[in-house]
Scaffold this motif. Sequence first.
Motif, mmCIF file in Angstrom:
data_model
loop_
_atom_site.group_PDB
_atom_site.id
_atom_site.type_symbol
_atom_site.label_atom_id
_atom_site.label_comp_id
_atom_site.label_asym_id
_atom_site.label_seq_id
_atom_site.Cartn_x
_atom_site.Cartn_y
_atom_site.Cartn_z
ATOM 1 N N UNK A 32 16.897 7.714 -8.740
ATOM 2 C CA UNK A 32 17.170 6.848 -7.599
ATOM 3 C C UNK A 32 16.420 7.317 -6.358
ATOM 4 N N UNK A 33 15.788 6.405 -5.612
ATOM 5 C CA UNK A 33 15.182 6.800 -4.337
ATOM 6 C C UNK A 33 16.262 7.169 -3.322
ATOM 7 N N UNK A 34 16.023 8.220 -2.546
ATOM 8 C CA UNK A 34 16.922 8.649 -1.472
ATOM 9 C C UNK A 34 16.148 8.622 -0.164
ATOM 10 N N UNK A 35 16.710 7.982 0.858
ATOM 11 C CA UNK A 35 16.053 7.967 2.169
ATOM 12 C C UNK A 35 17.072 8.285 3.254
ATOM 13 N N UNK A 36 16.579 8.692 4.408
ATOM 14 C CA UNK A 36 17.463 9.043 5.512
ATOM 15 C C UNK A 36 17.465 8.012 6.627
ATOM 16 N N UNK A 37 16.517 7.079 6.611
ATOM 17 C CA UNK A 37 16.451 6.092 7.691
ATOM 18 C C UNK A 37 15.697 4.858 7.217
ATOM 19 N N UNK A 38 15.860 3.761 7.962
ATOM 20 C CA UNK A 38 15.164 2.522 7.631
ATOM 21 C C UNK A 38 13.652 2.702 7.708
ATOM 22 N N UNK A 39 13.190 3.464 8.696
ATOM 23 C CA UNK A 39 11.750 3.642 8.877
ATOM 24 C C UNK A 39 11.112 4.401 7.721
ATOM 25 N N UNK A 40 11.914 5.141 6.970
ATOM 26 C CA UNK A 40 11.411 5.945 5.872
ATOM 27 C C UNK A 40 11.278 5.148 4.576
ATOM 28 N N UNK A 41 11.896 3.980 4.522
ATOM 29 C CA UNK A 41 11.986 3.236 3.276
ATOM 30 C C UNK A 41 10.624 2.861 2.701
ATOM 31 N N UNK A 42 9.815 2.146 3.453
ATOM 32 C CA UNK A 42 8.541 1.668 2.911
ATOM 33 C C UNK A 42 7.541 2.795 2.680
ATOM 34 N N UNK A 43 7.651 3.868 3.455
ATOM 35 C CA UNK A 43 6.710 4.974 3.288
ATOM 36 C C UNK A 43 7.099 5.893 2.139
ATOM 37 N N UNK A 44 8.391 5.894 1.773
ATOM 38 C CA UNK A 44 8.865 6.814 0.741
ATOM 39 C C UNK A 44 9.014 6.180 -0.630
ATOM 40 N N UNK A 45 9.121 4.855 -0.681
ATOM 41 C CA UNK A 45 9.351 4.180 -1.954
ATOM 42 C C UNK A 45 8.111 3.349 -2.292
ATOM 43 N N UNK A 46 7.349 3.753 -3.298
ATOM 44 C CA UNK A 46 6.111 3.043 -3.627
ATOM 45 C C UNK A 46 6.360 1.557 -3.927
ATOM 46 N N UNK A 47 5.618 0.700 -3.244
ATOM 47 C CA UNK A 47 5.709 -0.725 -3.516
ATOM 48 C C UNK A 47 6.837 -1.455 -2.833
ATOM 49 N N UNK A 48 7.693 -0.745 -2.107
ATOM 50 C CA UNK A 48 8.815 -1.403 -1.424
ATOM 51 C C UNK A 48 8.298 -2.156 -0.202
ATOM 52 N N UNK A 49 8.703 -3.392 -0.056
ATOM 53 C CA UNK A 49 8.276 -4.204 1.080
ATOM 54 C C UNK A 49 9.268 -4.060 2.227
ATOM 55 N N UNK A 50 8.856 -4.347 3.459
ATOM 56 C CA UNK A 50 9.798 -4.293 4.581
ATOM 57 C C UNK A 50 11.010 -5.188 4.372
ATOM 58 N N UNK A 51 10.799 -6.343 3.750
ATOM 59 C CA UNK A 51 11.904 -7.269 3.514
ATOM 60 C C UNK A 51 12.908 -6.695 2.514
ATOM 61 N N UNK A 52 12.388 -6.075 1.452
ATOM 62 C CA UNK A 52 13.270 -5.458 0.464
ATOM 63 C C UNK A 52 14.049 -4.301 1.082
ATOM 64 N N UNK A 53 13.364 -3.498 1.878
ATOM 65 C CA UNK A 53 14.018 -2.362 2.524
ATOM 66 C C UNK A 53 15.125 -2.822 3.468
ATOM 67 N N UNK A 54 14.828 -3.838 4.277
ATOM 68 C CA UNK A 54 15.824 -4.341 5.222
ATOM 69 C C UNK A 54 17.053 -4.875 4.496
ATOM 70 N N UNK A 55 16.848 -5.627 3.412
ATOM 71 C CA UNK A 55 17.973 -6.189 2.666
ATOM 72 C C UNK A 55 18.837 -5.085 2.065
ATOM 73 N N UNK A 56 18.189 -4.055 1.498
ATOM 74 C CA UNK A 56 18.931 -2.962 0.868
ATOM 75 C C UNK A 56 19.703 -2.150 1.902
ATOM 76 N N UNK A 57 19.080 -1.877 3.032
ATOM 77 C CA UNK A 57 19.731 -1.071 4.061
ATOM 78 C C UNK A 57 20.837 -1.856 4.756
#
Length: 203
Positions: A32-57
Amino acid sequence: MKRNRLTRPATIGLIGLTAFTLAACQEEVLEVPMISSASECTTSIPGATPEECKAAIDQANAEHQATAPRYDAVAVCEEQHGAGNCVADNSSGGGSIFMPILMGYMMGSLMSKLGGGAAAGAANARSVPMYPGAGGGLQTADGSTKVAAGSGTAKVGPQAFKAQPTTLGKAPMSSATVRSTGGFGNSTTSGGRTSSGGGGFGG
């Protein structure tokens, strides 16, 4: 000789059933990907889009507000989550209820981005808010899944994504309540899996 021929198939069948049962009991492990902030999502998860990150967070933040552990005193909260790791629950209105700070996210809904390490259908899993434990590391709201504090990835069992009961509007846990369960997560950790992550969140 006749009796041996009759009992041999039954013995073979029993061995096969035992092997099947043991295989069925083995817990599936998900990366499972683990992140500490919204800004870290797209940079830490390969292929994750801003829209996907926002919905998940957004989903995990909403779950945090609804299901975070709630206590009737900051001292009780800090006993379970560590000094300085608790804040007043603003949704309670009176400031007499305390909850642990949200330390990060276990991004279940984006674990398929990791490729081969994700199980089939993993993209439909929920993303989960994570909280500090008094002894270090991070835990789910009920304490049943524990991981090392860190961005990167963690290996967990499917129970990490089970729905949590709401604590919003419910009576907060008191010192007596915590003692009766043996501490945060201790009443539910029998099905949990301790896993490791990367470095410290936010570090």
